[in-house]
Design a protein around this motif. Structure first.
Motif, PDB file in Angstrom:
ATOM      1  N   UNK A   1      62.689  34.637  73.699  1.00  0.00           N
ATOM      2  CA  UNK A   1      62.955  34.436  75.017  1.00  0.00           C
ATOM      3  C   UNK A   1      63.077  33.557  75.786  1.00  0.00           C
ATOM      4  N   UNK A   2      64.533  33.063  76.082  1.00  0.00           N
ATOM      5  CA  UNK A   2      64.283  32.203  77.383  1.00  0.00           C
ATOM      6  C   UNK A   2      65.399  32.600  78.460  1.00  0.00           C
ATOM      7  N   UNK A   3      64.348  32.151  79.486  1.00  0.00           N
ATOM      8  CA  UNK A   3      64.743  32.815  81.004  1.00  0.00           C
ATOM      9  C   UNK A   3      65.648  31.992  81.524  1.00  0.00           C
ATOM     10  N   UNK A   4      65.984  32.730  82.411  1.00  0.00           N
ATOM     11  CA  UNK A   4      67.342  32.687  83.262  1.00  0.00           C
ATOM     12  C   UNK A   4      67.751  31.647  84.874  1.00  0.00           C
ATOM     13  N   UNK A   5      66.007  32.041  84.556  1.00  0.00           N
ATOM     14  CA  UNK A   5      66.159  31.626  85.935  1.00  0.00           C
ATOM     15  C   UNK A   5      64.118  31.204  85.994  1.00  0.00           C
TER      16      UNK A   5
ATOM     17  N   UNK B   1      61.158  33.527  96.824  1.00  0.00           N
ATOM     18  CA  UNK B   1      61.778  32.672  95.700  1.00  0.00           C
ATOM     19  C   UNK B   1      61.968  33.356  94.580  1.00  0.00           C
ATOM     20  N   UNK B   2      60.990  34.549  94.049  1.00  0.00           N
ATOM     21  CA  UNK B   2      61.461  34.816  92.928  1.00  0.00           C
ATOM     22  C   UNK B   2      61.904  36.560  93.642  1.00  0.00           C
ATOM     23  N   UNK B   3      61.548  36.638  93.985  1.00  0.00           N
ATOM     24  CA  UNK B   3      62.368  38.002  94.940  1.00  0.00           C
ATOM     25  C   UNK B   3      64.482  37.557  95.134  1.00  0.00           C
ATOM     26  N   UNK B   4      64.355  36.524  95.996  1.00  0.00           N
ATOM     27  CA  UNK B   4      66.349  36.184  95.775  1.00  0.00           C
ATOM     28  C   UNK B   4      66.275  35.791  94.583  1.00  0.00           C
TER      29      UNK B   4
ATOM     30  N   UNK C   1      56.950  31.711  87.406  1.00  0.00           N
ATOM     31  CA  UNK C   1      57.088  32.865  86.810  1.00  0.00           C
ATOM     32  C   UNK C   1      58.347  32.567  85.986  1.00  0.00           C
ATOM     33  N   UNK C   2      58.979  33.601  85.428  1.00  0.00           N
ATOM     34  CA  UNK C   2      60.132  33.879  84.601  1.00  0.00           C
ATOM     35  C   UNK C   2      60.952  35.055  84.892  1.00  0.00           C
ATOM     36  N   UNK C   3      61.979  34.650  85.212  1.00  0.00           N
ATOM     37  CA  UNK C   3      62.736  35.949  85.221  1.00  0.00           C
ATOM     38  C   UNK C   3      63.772  35.887  83.969  1.00  0.00           C
ATOM     39  N   UNK C   4      63.816  37.309  83.163  1.00  0.00           N
ATOM     40  CA  UNK C   4      65.089  37.165  82.378  1.00  0.00           C
ATOM     41  C   UNK C   4      65.729  38.536  81.683  1.00  0.00           C
ATOM     42  N   UNK C   5      66.994  37.930  81.726  1.00  0.00           N
ATOM     43  CA  UNK C   5      67.800  39.004  81.454  1.00  0.00           C
ATOM     44  C   UNK C   5      68.439  39.066  79.728  1.00  0.00           C
ATOM     45  N   UNK C   6      67.902  39.992  79.749  1.00  0.00           N
ATOM     46  CA  UNK C   6      69.205  40.620  78.056  1.00  0.00           C
ATOM     47  C   UNK C   6      69.675  41.466  78.347  1.00  0.00           C
ATOM     48  N   UNK C   7      70.314  41.816  77.440  1.00  0.00           N
ATOM     49  CA  UNK C   7      71.682  42.325  76.971  1.00  0.00           C
ATOM     50  C   UNK C   7      71.129  43.273  75.557  1.00  0.00           C
ATOM     51  N   UNK C   8      70.830  44.118  75.371  1.00  0.00           N
ATOM     52  CA  UNK C   8      69.264  44.948  74.722  1.00  0.00           C
ATOM     53  C   UNK C   8      70.562  45.689  73.347  1.00  0.00           C
ATOM     54  N   UNK C   9      70.514  45.410  72.021  1.00  0.00           N
ATOM     55  CA  UNK C   9      70.499  46.409  71.654  1.00  0.00           C
ATOM     56  C   UNK C   9      70.571  47.366  71.437  1.00  0.00           C
ATOM     57  N   UNK C  10      71.851  48.214  71.340  1.00  0.00           N
ATOM     58  CA  UNK C  10      71.139  49.995  72.104  1.00  0.00           C
ATOM     59  C   UNK C  10      71.134  50.528  70.621  1.00  0.00           C
ATOM     60  N   UNK C  11      70.941  50.217  69.142  1.00  0.00           N
ATOM     61  CA  UNK C  11      71.219  50.779  68.272  1.00  0.00           C
ATOM     62  C   UNK C  11      68.915  51.256  68.269  1.00  0.00           C
ATOM     63  N   UNK C  12      68.530  50.707  68.661  1.00  0.00           N
ATOM     64  CA  UNK C  12      66.899  50.871  69.289  1.00  0.00           C
ATOM     65  C   UNK C  12      66.775  51.578  70.149  1.00  0.00           C
TER      66      UNK C  12
END
Length: 150
Positions: A44-48, A60-63, A138-149
């Motif tokens: 995973x690569x963080x988005x923020x 800032x994490x909340x923002x 703190x990492x914030x990570x956004x992921x589009x899951x594989x719907x097959x799982x």
């Protein structure tokens, strides 16, 4: 599922300024443990990233969380989303919650004081947004899951 665990999670969610609306075993076929796996994957690569050590780092994490949640559609039009909290709460089904004007997720949903850990997901399961405490940030990570799982 333990009533004590459910009651404990509800207290934590309310303390974070969230309004519990119920629970869901999965969102779009994705269960909480699967969402956690997506977020903590070694690839995973963080988005923020929010560095620790500043007086306002949790604010800032909340923002950053709200910015990502809104831009990726995690929060529905009525303000609701699914959430899984660290600790005992991670083994429970998704909690369906609605944000309130005084929601403070990073300050309350923590593994240890000052270390936010939680995973949220859009109610339809199209996107997961996780917050994890790393060594000095703190990492914030956004992921589009594989719907097959499932």
């Amino acid at each position: 599922m333990s009533t004590t665990s459910e009651a404990s999670r509800e207290r934590i969610l309310r303390a974070a300024g969230l309004i519990p609306l119920g629970f869901a075993p999965s969102g779009g076929g994705i269960k909480p443990f699967q969402a956690w796996k997506y977020v903590i994957s070694g690839a995973v690569v963080p988005d923020a990233v929010v560095e620790d050590g500043k007086d306002d780092n949790l604010e800032e994490v909340d923002r950053q969380w709200w910015k990502l949640a809104k831009s990726h559609g995690v929060v529905s039009d009525d303000g609701s989303f699914l959430i899984s909290v660290t600790g005992e709460g991670a083994s429970l089904p998704w909690a369906i919650v609605r944000a309130s004007s005084d929601s403070r997720l990073a300050q309350t949903l923590t593994a240890y004081p000052g270390e936010p850990e939680f995973v949220a997901m859009a109610r339809d399961g199209h996107v997961v947004l996780g917050v994890t405490s790393e060594e000095d940030c703190t990492w914030l990570v956004c992921i589009v899951p594989k719907q097959t799982m499932v």
